[in-house]
Enzyme design. Structure first.
Site, PDB file in Angstrom:
ATOM      1  N   ASP A 200     117.527  11.506 -43.393  1.00 44.77           N
ATOM      2  CA  ASP A 200     116.413  11.484 -42.438  1.00 44.77           C
ATOM      3  C   ASP A 200     116.863  10.944 -41.082  1.00 44.77           C
ATOM      4  OD1 ASP A 200     113.843  11.904 -41.606  1.00 44.77           O
ATOM      5  OD2 ASP A 200     112.983  10.153 -42.612  1.00 44.77           O
TER       6      ASP A 200
ATOM      7  N   HIS B  63     120.028  18.383 -36.352  1.00 49.65           N
ATOM      8  CA  HIS B  63     120.323  19.024 -37.647  1.00 49.65           C
ATOM      9  C   HIS B  63     121.776  19.504 -37.673  1.00 49.65           C
ATOM     10  CE1 HIS B  63     116.170  18.587 -38.487  1.00 49.65           C
ATOM     11  NE2 HIS B  63     115.734  19.562 -37.714  1.00 49.65           N
TER      12      HIS B  63
ATOM     13  N   LEU C 167     132.993  17.175 -58.459  1.00 44.11           N
ATOM     14  CA  LEU C 167     131.626  16.772 -58.113  1.00 44.11           C
ATOM     15  C   LEU C 167     130.664  17.963 -58.172  1.00 44.11           C
ATOM     16  CD1 LEU C 167     129.749  14.608 -56.595  1.00 44.11           C
ATOM     17  CD2 LEU C 167     130.526  15.736 -54.514  1.00 44.11           C
TER      18      LEU C 167
HETATM   19  C1  IPE Z   1     112.092  14.139 -46.022  1.00 40.66           C
HETATM   20  O1  IPE Z   1     112.185  13.917 -44.644  1.00 40.66           O
HETATM   21  C2  IPE Z   1     112.619  15.487 -46.353  1.00 40.66           C
HETATM   22  C3  IPE Z   1     114.050  15.673 -46.096  1.00 40.66           C
HETATM   23  C4  IPE Z   1     114.909  14.760 -45.792  1.00 40.66           C
HETATM   24  C5  IPE Z   1     114.515  17.019 -46.235  1.00 40.66           C
HETATM   25  P1  IPE Z   1     110.902  14.053 -43.704  1.00 40.66           P
HETATM   26  O2  IPE Z   1     111.296  13.604 -42.360  1.00 40.66           O
HETATM   27  O3  IPE Z   1     110.346  15.434 -43.812  1.00 40.66           O
HETATM   28  O4  IPE Z   1     109.905  13.027 -44.409  1.00 40.66           O
HETATM   29  P2  IPE Z   1     108.505  12.443 -43.927  1.00 40.66           P
HETATM   30  O5  IPE Z   1     107.582  13.600 -43.807  1.00 40.66           O
HETATM   31  O6  IPE Z   1     108.728  11.755 -42.631  1.00 40.66           O
HETATM   32  O7  IPE Z   1     108.112  11.497 -45.014  1.00 40.66           O
HETATM   33  C1  IPE Z   2     115.813  15.033 -41.549  1.00 37.24           C
HETATM   34  O1  IPE Z   2     115.640  14.682 -40.222  1.00 37.24           O
HETATM   35  C2  IPE Z   2     116.114  16.495 -41.733  1.00 37.24           C
HETATM   36  C3  IPE Z   2     115.017  17.269 -42.345  1.00 37.24           C
HETATM   37  C4  IPE Z   2     113.870  16.795 -42.755  1.00 37.24           C
HETATM   38  C5  IPE Z   2     115.242  18.696 -42.496  1.00 37.24           C
HETATM   39  P1  IPE Z   2     114.256  14.866 -39.489  1.00 37.24           P
HETATM   40  O2  IPE Z   2     114.217  16.227 -38.903  1.00 37.24           O
HETATM   41  O3  IPE Z   2     113.126  14.530 -40.406  1.00 37.24           O
HETATM   42  O4  IPE Z   2     114.362  13.784 -38.332  1.00 37.24           O
HETATM   43  P2  IPE Z   2     113.234  12.801 -37.816  1.00 37.24           P
HETATM   44  O5  IPE Z   2     112.689  12.073 -39.000  1.00 37.24           O
HETATM   45  O6  IPE Z   2     112.184  13.647 -37.150  1.00 37.24           O
HETATM   46  O7  IPE Z   2     113.933  11.907 -36.853  1.00 37.24           O
HETATM   47 MG    MG Z   3     112.139  12.787 -40.835  1.00 39.57          MG
END
Ligand code: IPE
Ligand code: IPE
Ligand code: MG
Length: 247
Positions: A21, A38, A132
């Protein structure tokens, strides 16, 4: 590169799960669009995969796209899907060279055709690798997974394959996407968020949770090792008292 000498190789988790995240926030800090985050997160995926393989960890599950993530702006969803295709494509040789087997969990049929096909062919192409196992959680929702399982169990009761009385705590996991995969002993989440976000709720019942403020694109090999070191300091009691564990 050398392994971390603080890590006891006899006490490794078999399975580590990661909620990657913070890509969007990292990109914003750099003055860039979310997609840039990403793209840079791929390096962290590679570092963790290599670190896990070198340590001898058997399973690494990465939450790459949740069922809820379909609700993001279409442009971001499209970018994530093409990044998935291009990354699988460019990393296939490395996966095979490092004897890494690819798997995926989630509602995979909901992925765009190109993604689905690329994924299935990489899974097939790496199926005999025995180091793995890298599990990608894609279009994944734990509530949906448990709902699918409940339906499949009901169906098996109806068609006589199993009886209601034979259903135990061991039955449910056989119907989850993760059947044949041991439960994670350690779950890591980056970006300072302290939540599960619909990830592996059954499987994480007794996992050790590790949270770090680092944003996913900043998470490196050494951070992965730090999480393992922290895990190894925990006392996993499973309901017992500390005294009972040393008896
Ligand atoms: C959780 O991250 C899903 C992934 C890492 C793929 P999000 O950024 O979508 O989670 P929330 O919605 O903030 O909880
Ligand atoms: C995690 O990073 C990747 C996915 C959920 C695909 P985010 O895109 O959720 O990044 P933040 O949380 O908005 O910073
Ligand atoms: Mg996120």
């Amino acid at each position: 590169m050398s392994l971390d000498s603080r890590i006891n190789l006899q006490k490794l988790p078999k399975h580590v799960a990661i909620i990657m995240d913070g890509n969007g926030r990292w990109a914003k800090q750099q003055g860039e669009q979310r997609v840039f985050g990403h793209q840079n997160g791929v390096r962290s995926v590679k570092e963790c995969t290599e670190a896990a393989a070198e340590l001898g960890i058997e399973y690494l599950t990465m939450y790459a796209f949740s069922a809820e993530n379909w609700n993001r702006p279409q442009e971001e969803v499209n970018a994530l899907m093409s990044l998935l295709v291009s990354t699988i494509n460019s990393e296939l040789d490395t996966l095979n060279k490092n004897k890494i087997r690819l798997m995926a969990i989630g509602d995979l049929k909901s992925l765009p055709n190109e993604c689905y096909n690329e994924l299935m062919s990489a899974i097939d192409n790496t199926k005999n690798n025995d180091r793995l196992t890298l599990v990608l959680a894609l279009s994944y929702s734990s509530k949906q997974e448990i709902t699918f399982a409940a339906k499949a169990i009901a169906n098996d009761v109806l068609n006589g394959a199993i009886s209601i009385d034979s259903i135990t705590e061991e039955t449910i996991p056989k119907y989850l996407f993760t059947s044949n995969i041991p439960d994670p002993e350690l779950m890591i989440r980056t970006s300072g968020e302290h939540r599960i976000s619909n990830f592996l709720m059954w499987q994480l019942s007794y996992a050790e949770l590790y949270f770090t403020d680092k944003l996913w694109p900043e998470f490196e090999r050494q951070d992965f090792f730090d999480a393992i070191v922290d895990y190894q300091k925990r006392e996993r009691r499973f309901g017992k008292t500390s005294e009972q564990l040393t008896e």
